[in-house]
Design an enzyme around this catalytic site. Sequence first.
Site, PDB file in Angstrom:
ATOM      1  N   THR B 156       0.866  -1.195   0.000  1.00 16.23           N
ATOM      2  CA  THR B 156       0.000   0.000   0.000  1.00 16.23           C
ATOM      3  C   THR B 156       0.901   1.242   0.000  1.00 16.23           C
ATOM      4  O   THR B 156       1.370   1.641  -1.048  1.00 16.23           O
ATOM      5  CB  THR B 156      -0.973   0.012   1.202  1.00 16.23           C
ATOM      6  N   LYS B 182       4.107  -6.913   3.794  1.00 17.17           N
ATOM      7  CA  LYS B 182       3.846  -5.477   3.579  1.00 17.17           C
ATOM      8  C   LYS B 182       3.557  -4.850   4.936  1.00 17.17           C
ATOM      9  O   LYS B 182       3.066  -5.517   5.854  1.00 17.17           O
ATOM     10  CB  LYS B 182       2.714  -5.256   2.578  1.00 17.17           C
ATOM     11  N   THR B 193       1.959  -9.425  11.817  1.00 10.97           N
ATOM     12  CA  THR B 193       2.102  -8.122  11.191  1.00 10.97           C
ATOM     13  C   THR B 193       0.938  -7.861  10.247  1.00 10.97           C
ATOM     14  O   THR B 193       0.036  -8.661  10.139  1.00 10.97           O
ATOM     15  CB  THR B 193       3.404  -8.045  10.406  1.00 10.97           C
ATOM     16  N   GLU B 273       6.143   4.210   8.105  1.00 10.87           N
ATOM     17  CA  GLU B 273       5.784   5.501   7.522  1.00 10.87           C
ATOM     18  C   GLU B 273       6.682   6.613   8.057  1.00 10.87           C
ATOM     19  O   GLU B 273       6.766   6.833   9.260  1.00 10.87           O
ATOM     20  CB  GLU B 273       4.309   5.815   7.804  1.00 10.87           C
ATOM     21  N   ASN B 404       0.291  11.138   7.531  1.00 12.21           N
ATOM     22  CA  ASN B 404      -0.953  10.785   8.195  1.00 12.21           C
ATOM     23  C   ASN B 404      -1.889  11.949   8.476  1.00 12.21           C
ATOM     24  O   ASN B 404      -3.057  11.732   8.791  1.00 12.21           O
ATOM     25  CB  ASN B 404      -0.642  10.037   9.499  1.00 12.21           C
ATOM     26  N   THR B 409      -7.415  11.090   3.682  1.00 12.46           N
ATOM     27  CA  THR B 409      -8.751  11.439   4.147  1.00 12.46           C
ATOM     28  C   THR B 409      -9.599  10.174   4.086  1.00 12.46           C
ATOM     29  O   THR B 409      -9.425   9.370   3.206  1.00 12.46           O
ATOM     30  CB  THR B 409      -9.392  12.542   3.303  1.00 12.46           C
TER      31      THR B 409
END
Lengths: 409, 409
Positions: B156, B182, B193, B273, B404, B409
Amino acid sequence: MDSSWASSSLGITMPKGFLATGIRAGLKASGKPDLALLLAPEDAICSGTFTRSVSRAACVDLSAARLQERAGKVRAVLINSGQANACTGDLGLIDSQRATEALADRLGLLSEEVLICSTGIIGEPIDMQNLLKSIDPLVVSLSRQGGDAAATAILTTDLVEKQVSLEADLGGRRVCIGGMAKGSGMIHPEMATMLAFLTCDVGVSFDKWEAMVKRVVANSFNAITVDGDTSTNDSFLAFAAGDPLEDAYLDDLEVGLRKATQHLAKAIARDGEGATCLLEIKVIGTSSDNEAQQIARTICSSSLVKTAVHGHDPNWGRIIAAAGRAGIPFCLESVELLLGPYKLMAAGKPLKFDREAASNYIKKCKISDKFFNNKVDFCLKVGDGSGLGIAWGCDLSDQYIRINADYTT
Amino acid sequence: MDSSWASSSLGITMPKGFLATGIRAGLKASGKPDLALLLAPEDAICSGTFTRSVSRAACVDLSAARLQERAGKVRAVLINSGQANACTGDLGLIDSQRATEALADRLGLLSEEVLICSTGIIGEPIDMQNLLKSIDPLVVSLSRQGGDAAATAILTTDLVEKQVSLEADLGGRRVCIGGMAKGSGMIHPEMATMLAFLTCDVGVSFDKWEAMVKRVVANSFNAITVDGDTSTNDSFLAFAAGDPLEDAYLDDLEVGLRKATQHLAKAIARDGEGATCLLEIKVIGTSSDNEAQQIARTICSSSLVKTAVHGHDPNWGRIIAAAGRAGIPFCLESVELLLGPYKLMAAGKPLKFDREAASNYIKKCKISDKFFNNKVDFCLKVGDGSGLGIAWGCDLSDQYIRINADYTT
């Protein structure tokens, strides 16, 4: 003035008989006020709530031990900001003892009647030379008007002072509650917030006072989180001194205590490092209040929820994901979620809602918030039980990262 | 090739008999690959580990139920990215069933032999029309070389593919382990995970395989954290199929499984991230491994520790404060802390160390890190017990907030 609690002024020194002060003792590199003192009347009792951290500071050990030994019969608390005096080895206890001894001598008290709270950089010992030579001017400056000065001197990276004072008529008699606190970072109290103090001018038995304080702490300081980190120095001290209050008014008194502690707790969340708004998460429908509280606090701690609020994103998915990992079972099919007036989910399914309006609602709350009364509020219903829990926190911003990554060493 | 495990190529399809593929099915708005398939040999068994979230997705319910009913005897797993299919009400289960039925029909399998994993946006149902019309091209493209394509299609917001393949000679026989995963955000696995898959070309009894998988998961996927948020869709599926392996070599096999799962787990942490480095926290000296692990994971989750690392700040105070709130008792006086080669604390007290050199050490690790082998590593000794625990995470950067707050959204 009637039996409901109304806001007042003067902060921690509002209740009869309490004196306070705050001065510059040269402990902070910035030269800002860094030493405060609170003196309670002779008949005072004090209930203390302290961090559950294994790495707690020596001043916490000393204050907790003295409170226990003296069953709450203590008179004064010395508060320094600048150095947390945590992880300073044997010196931590030695310095805490020396500081309280010097103050006790000057005040004509026993050392055991004096507590000490420290906040600031972990691992740094207090500059004892500067502290000791400040004891005399500190005591000299004690006054009924010293609440503001004390509230300023206990701050570290806080942007604003956090004070409260309330008064009410309980059985024809004026009762006052005063308080002050400091927060900012490392805020996820396990038993109390970083530093908070409360005074009240009534006489209550120590047992009743302790029980009451324990209950209000659970729904105030223990209901907030800024960054999930519990500090080494968290302490809350609540003093009561004065003519005995009839038992019939104890419930009314507790209402005031709850109002005062929640005010201070929310002020800490609102002024969290890098925060731009206060976040309130209400959870209902669990079988117990504790369960609701646990879900609310987990949501309030979620970095993904906090960043979504920062970005004005009505991201219900992150709320539900956070609720799901709180360790409390609930039926996803009965979940209902509101953001302010906007219903985002019902019967466990997302609803069609005006995303732009909901986003603007968050934006509007934030613009008028920070140090005012607004908040971004979510209400999550997870079942039909009577459990209710509220947690307060703040958004997570770039500024939090900068404060903690770029500006400290 | 000998009995130690060496890196190899091909990823998830390295072990004999496993086929995979990944294609564009039009599920992601970006048009990137978003549908993957892994097909295991006829004699395969599969052990599954799933999120403990109460809000878990329907696909997780379905896959977990099928694995249990069939005691691990399943053949295929369909993986879509783009939509998590969590919080989609009754439709979630209906769509998961329809997708696996269509795939089972095309492959000539029972529906119950097919599992499904979804990852992506919570609350969004899968575009079933696009998924169903992609089943045929998906099956047609299955191949021994399809590991790369599958590893790409499951991503993703990940920046890189996460694959592993290892081979060893166990008793004169070549044994291969392959894997893919992932991650990115909402990473703080409670049982597994986000999505990870492993294949191995040996025959093992289901009970032994389950026990082995459970042990390696505890020290790999359950030892990482990116942001403290456990996902609704976390799943780890480990397949084994092939000629039986002698019991004498099971320990060697477990070494390989641990190596493979730790590789994937660290790859997820490294690609968290906004992360700019891999953070490794080793804790020793507790009475049990579990205790050490709990302290390590608490430190690794601390926003204050993570921002300090991001700012190249050898801030031992934040490490000790985080350790103190892990809920594990230890004696502060025996604490020792190392950052790489730099000793920061001994006997519970901060040492004088070259702060600039220590800061440069972090900086150097970061520059050469991200997708390479370097890491910022702290080792904390809290006593003389034999307990050892390691946790992996990443730093917390402005970029995490932006990803984030600003971009979703």
